[in-house]
Design a protein around this motif. Sequence first.
Motif, mmCIF file in Angstrom:
data_model
loop_
_atom_site.group_PDB
_atom_site.id
_atom_site.type_symbol
_atom_site.label_atom_id
_atom_site.label_comp_id
_atom_site.label_asym_id
_atom_site.label_seq_id
_atom_site.Cartn_x
_atom_site.Cartn_y
_atom_site.Cartn_z
ATOM 1 N N CYS A 98 0.857 -1.187 0.000
ATOM 2 C CA CYS A 98 0.000 0.000 0.000
ATOM 3 C C CYS A 98 0.891 1.235 0.000
ATOM 4 C CB CYS A 98 -0.940 -0.026 1.210
ATOM 5 S SG CYS A 98 -2.068 -1.436 1.205
ATOM 6 N N GLU A 99 1.025 1.827 -1.167
ATOM 7 C CA GLU A 99 2.031 2.878 -1.375
ATOM 8 C C GLU A 99 1.692 4.199 -0.713
ATOM 9 O OE1 GLU A 99 -1.179 3.439 -4.098
ATOM 10 O OE2 GLU A 99 0.014 1.666 -3.638
ATOM 11 N N SER B 48 -4.169 2.294 -0.350
ATOM 12 C CA SER B 48 -3.624 2.017 -1.683
ATOM 13 C C SER B 48 -4.275 2.962 -2.689
ATOM 14 C CB SER B 48 -3.905 0.567 -2.079
ATOM 15 O OG SER B 48 -3.578 0.348 -3.438
ATOM 16 N N LYS C 173 -3.542 2.446 -6.177
ATOM 17 C CA LYS C 173 -3.230 1.834 -7.476
ATOM 18 C C LYS C 173 -4.342 2.053 -8.488
ATOM 19 C CE LYS C 173 -0.450 -1.906 -5.460
ATOM 20 N NZ LYS C 173 -0.807 -1.718 -4.047
#
Length: 386
Positions: A185-186, A236, A238
């Motif tokens: 989870c960036e 996250s 994405k």
Amino acid sequence: MDICHGKKRRRKVGGGSRTVTARMKREAARVLRSLAAKNNGRMEDEDDDDGFAIGFLRSGASLVGSPRYSLLREVGRGSYGVVYEAVARKTGARVAVKRLQCDAPENVELALAEFWALTSLENRHQNVVQLEECVLQRNGLAQKMSHGNKRSRQYLRLVEMSLKGERVLGYPEEPCYLWFVMEFCEAGDLNQYILSRRPDPQTNKSFMRQLTSAIAFLHKNNIVHRDLKPDNILISQKSGTPVLKVADFGLSKVCAGLNTKSNEEHPVVVSGSKGSNQNNTVNINKFWLSSACIIIWAMIERITFIDAESKRELLGTYIRQGSEIVPVGEALLENPKMVLHIPQRARSSMSEGVRNLLQDMLAVNPQDRPDAFQLEMRMDQVTCAA
């Protein structure tokens, strides 16, 4: 009770972003050399066929073998584990790799709790962090873990160590680790995401719906998280929009098999797992739903405190007990009958419907609180109406 800002009395050590250490590189190199030299990378005394034929991970530039993951940097550190950002070499996908040292029964208990909770889920949920695989490393060898594998002596020894409360896996100089490979989870945790941005009511509403959806899913699968807090909620992006992920299941409980005669202190009756008879009910402790209430409360009103150890500003609701600042959840655990009020800022974005729902979640009598499924339904209603 007064809700206030301040320093937390007791807190797990927070994490930061670090490069992989030289010691970690040496350890990874040793593991991979051993894996390449041994027959198919099998664990000693193993009768199963889960052994890795190739290296599991790497953190240096010239390691032997063909490692599956490359560690990039340390992104978090807790009381019993370290989390790294890594890349799957075959697909190039970013993953999170958590290393838990199984050097004491209490650490093994936490690691197995997380492993059992995540592997007991038959289906995925977009708001629960996904476990890709779990690997046991001992004496330089790696073996893929599978739930309930009675053919694996190492797995059974871990379970025995947890149950007996004593070390059964050799000596301290022979460390044993569990490596959890999970989705990455960036955007960090809920603290980082919320506090690094301007207040956004729409994001708050979305996160409230996502959080209650995750809790309902876990309770449907007979899992109680028991440690819900902003640190353990990851974000996250994405897909382009923020997606909340409940993580860190080290204190969770898998409650399958409980019935109305095995009530805990604060019971709730909820529907059983998929495929169960609707008349069969499972008691899941809804006292812990107050944690979700406190997270939502702090997020909407941006109630924060400065952590005494990490010096970070974190989301959290606290009350004053004499000269001490105590987390609301801890105070409620000590005194479940304590009555709390929901404070609102002058320009609060909290609607009347949300405020009433939060108050119901903190009802003195646990039986008056909504269960996870009622909470999910009511949260959808109040956020759509706001």
